[in-house]
Every structure is written in C-alpha cells, then in structure tokens.
Enzyme design. Structure first.
Site, PDB file in Angstrom:
ATOM      1  N   HIS A  37       0.843  -1.206   0.000  1.00 20.76           N
ATOM      2  CA  HIS A  37       0.000   0.000   0.000  1.00 20.76           C
ATOM      3  C   HIS A  37       0.879   1.259   0.000  1.00 20.76           C
ATOM      4  O   HIS A  37       0.593   2.234  -0.706  1.00 20.76           O
ATOM      5  CB  HIS A  37      -0.872   0.043   1.258  1.00 20.76           C
ATOM      6  CG  HIS A  37      -1.855  -1.083   1.378  1.00 20.76           C
ATOM      7  ND1 HIS A  37      -1.757  -2.062   2.355  1.00 20.76           N
ATOM      8  CD2 HIS A  37      -2.956  -1.386   0.653  1.00 20.76           C
ATOM      9  CE1 HIS A  37      -2.766  -2.907   2.220  1.00 20.76           C
ATOM     10  NE2 HIS A  37      -3.508  -2.533   1.209  1.00 20.76           N
ATOM     11  N   GLN A  61     -18.282  -6.161  -1.037  1.00 25.28           N
ATOM     12  CA  GLN A  61     -17.432  -6.934  -1.946  1.00 25.28           C
ATOM     13  C   GLN A  61     -16.980  -8.262  -1.349  1.00 25.28           C
ATOM     14  O   GLN A  61     -16.211  -8.994  -1.953  1.00 25.28           O
ATOM     15  CB  GLN A  61     -16.234  -6.112  -2.423  1.00 25.28           C
ATOM     16  CG  GLN A  61     -15.165  -5.867  -1.385  1.00 25.28           C
ATOM     17  CD  GLN A  61     -14.120  -4.905  -1.918  1.00 25.28           C
ATOM     18  OE1 GLN A  61     -14.395  -3.745  -2.171  1.00 25.28           O
ATOM     19  NE2 GLN A  61     -12.905  -5.402  -2.127  1.00 25.28           N
ATOM     20  N   LYS A 150      -1.151  -6.346  -8.090  1.00 21.34           N
ATOM     21  CA  LYS A 150      -1.443  -7.545  -7.286  1.00 21.34           C
ATOM     22  C   LYS A 150      -2.864  -8.042  -7.561  1.00 21.34           C
ATOM     23  O   LYS A 150      -3.111  -9.237  -7.639  1.00 21.34           O
ATOM     24  CB  LYS A 150      -1.260  -7.182  -5.807  1.00 21.34           C
ATOM     25  CG  LYS A 150      -1.994  -8.029  -4.821  1.00 21.34           C
ATOM     26  CD  LYS A 150      -1.134  -9.146  -4.353  1.00 21.34           C
ATOM     27  CE  LYS A 150      -1.707 -10.024  -3.280  1.00 21.34           C
ATOM     28  NZ  LYS A 150      -2.992  -9.746  -2.753  1.00 21.34           N
TER      29      LYS A 150
END
Ligand code: AMP
Length: 279
Positions: A37, A61, A150
């Site tokens: 991050h 999600q 990623k």
C-alpha cells in the site's frame, strides 16, 4: 496529515486542495496497511501535489461473511504508517458515508471481464468493488488513481469502468511488492500461522517456474501448477489461469498473444491468497 472521518471533512480538505489548483492522487484501501500500500502512496506523492488514502472495509465486496469478519483492522498502526509516508489526507468513512439511503449505485456491464477467475469464484465481488470505487472516486474527485497489479483483474475492471464513465481520471498501475521470500504482500498474510506462512511461498514459486520453453502449452503449465500447489501442506489451489492481459479470457495458443498474465488463487489454511505474473 488531515484525518477526515466523514464526507463533510473530506469535502473541506478536497475543496481546499482544488482551490489551490493542486492535483490529487488517490489510493483506496481496506486498511491493514503494508509496504505494498505504501508503494502506491509513494507513487502518488511522486506524481501528484496531494495524496488521499481511504481506508474502508467494503462489506458489499465480500462474498464470504467469515472473510469480512476476520479481515484485519489496524487503524492505529495504519495511521502511523501513513504519517511516516507523509500522506496528506486519510479518509476513513462510515458505511453511511459510502452508502447513504438516497445513493443509487450504478450497475456496470463489464462484458466477460468480471465473469472469469475472481468473478467466477467470488460471486458479487466485482459488483461490490466497482460500486465502492465509483462512490469513492465521486467523493474524492482525484486526477490520478493508484492501484496495485497484485489485483490484476480488479485493475482491468476499474480501467474499463473509467472508460464507461468517461471520467478524466488516470489509472496508474503499480507493481507487486513482495516479501523477501517473494510472497506477495497482502493484508491477509498476518492471518497465516508459521507453517502456513512457509507453505504460502509455493504460490510465487510456481509462478517463477512459468517458462514458455519448458511447457508445451498454457494448459500444461496450469495443470502442472495446480498439481504442485495441491501437493503442499495446507494449500488448496482454487485456480491457475493464463489469460490475455486485455480481455482476461483464456488463450489457446500462448505464442499468438503479445502479453499474458498467469493468475493464481489458493487457500492456505483458511486464508485465501491471490498472486499473478505478467509475461
Ligand atoms: P486492499 O487494501 O487489499 O484492497 O488493497 C488496496 C490497494 O493496494 C489495491 O490497489 C491493491 O492492488 C494494492 N496492493 C495490495 N497489495 C499489494 C502489493 N503487494 N503490492 C502492490 N500493491 C498492492
């Protein structure tokens, strides 16, 4: 660093930056921050005047309720990391800020992009992801959006969403940051115990074996990789797929495509991990 705990505080900070004609870089996250991050924050700082990081564990999600409950939440450590990285604005909204009663979530048609791989294995995941990213972009109004390779399929779907919306936001794709033994950094890695952590290395290891000269076809490699992964203690491979980087569709002849990506999802213990390699 300004900490915006609601939409009004965020708007204040964004209006201020806009009135000073500062460009805004945005890094959306679900927290439990790690160097992956932070690399997005660093890229944003390099390319934009102001960097906004959001932390929001988006309930819509998660197709697996247990996964949502167990998702690590480390607000204090996250704030410290962001301060150190010199992030300008940390936005930590509530569920009501993101999904107010009068907000109508648009439905996007991503064609086949969201039907394969993660889309096939996590029903509803990309619908929830695209809705939260759309809402966050509406609130933050960034010039550039920074996301990690990623989550390759996510990146491709967000790129398509920006094309559909025709919003003037540049998507910047950032490379995968890995641990010293090559395991892709993930917020979920902290949930692995010692033995599972050792087994998790197998995912990047099989990706490193990907070599067009050693396997007759993409299918051969995927079968070999599934077999190898399932031999490893605690590991259950969900899928290994080689797809075209643009269409995300499986390919029949890997010599006919300019750029391919091999994507893997595997459970290590009860922790679901993903990784990929472009080639
Ligand atoms: P997450 O908090 O898992 O939703 O991730 C937020 C953003 O960080 C997404 O754009 C991810 O693709 C990105 N990200 C997560 N892990 C990594 C990593 N190891 N390297 C680079 N980017 C990452």
């Amino acid at each position: 660093m300004i900490i915006a705990n609601n939409n009004a505080e965020l708007k204040n900070a964004i209006d201020n930056a806009k009135s000073n004609h500062q460009s805004i870089g945005f890094v959306p996250t679900m927290g439990a921050l790690h160097q992956g991050h932070i690399s997005l924050i660093e890229n944003s700082k390099r390319l934009c005047d102001i960097t906004v990081c959001s932390i929001f564990v988006n309930p819509t999600q998660f197709n697996d309720k247990k996964d949502l409950e167990k998702y690590p939440r480390t607000e204090e450590a996250d704030t410290t990391l962001l301060l150190k990285a010199e992030c300008d604005i940390l936005y930590m909204p509530s569920v009501e800020d993101i999904y107010p009663a009068d907000w109508v979530c648009p439905e996007f048609d991503f064609g086949n992009l969201d039907k394969v791989m993660e889309g096939a294995h996590r029903p509803g995941h990309f619908k929830g992801m695209s809705q939260v990213v759309h809402r966050l972009l509406y609130l933050v109004q960034p010039d550039k959006l920074f996301m990690g390779q990623k989550d390759f399929q996510q990146l491709t779907i967000v790129r398509r969403m920006l094309e559909i919306l025709n919003w003037n936001i540049e998507l910047v794709s950032c490379p995968i940051v890995r641990e010293l033994d090559n395991l892709a950094m993930s917020s979920r890695n902290v949930r692995l115990n010692g033995s599972e952590r050792a087994s998790a290395r197998s995912i990047s290891k099989v990706l490193m074996h990907l070599n067009k000269n050693q396997f007759a076809s993409a299918k051969d490699f995927c079968q070999w990789a599934m077999y190898q992964l399932n031999l490893v203690e605690f590991v259950t491979a969900e899928y290994v797929e080689i797809v075209d980087t643009q269409t995300l569709q499986p390919i029949s002849n890997w010599n006919e495509h300019k750029q391919l990506v091999c994507c893997i999802a595997a459970k290590v213990g009860d922790v679901r991990l993903i990784d990929n390699r472009i080639f």
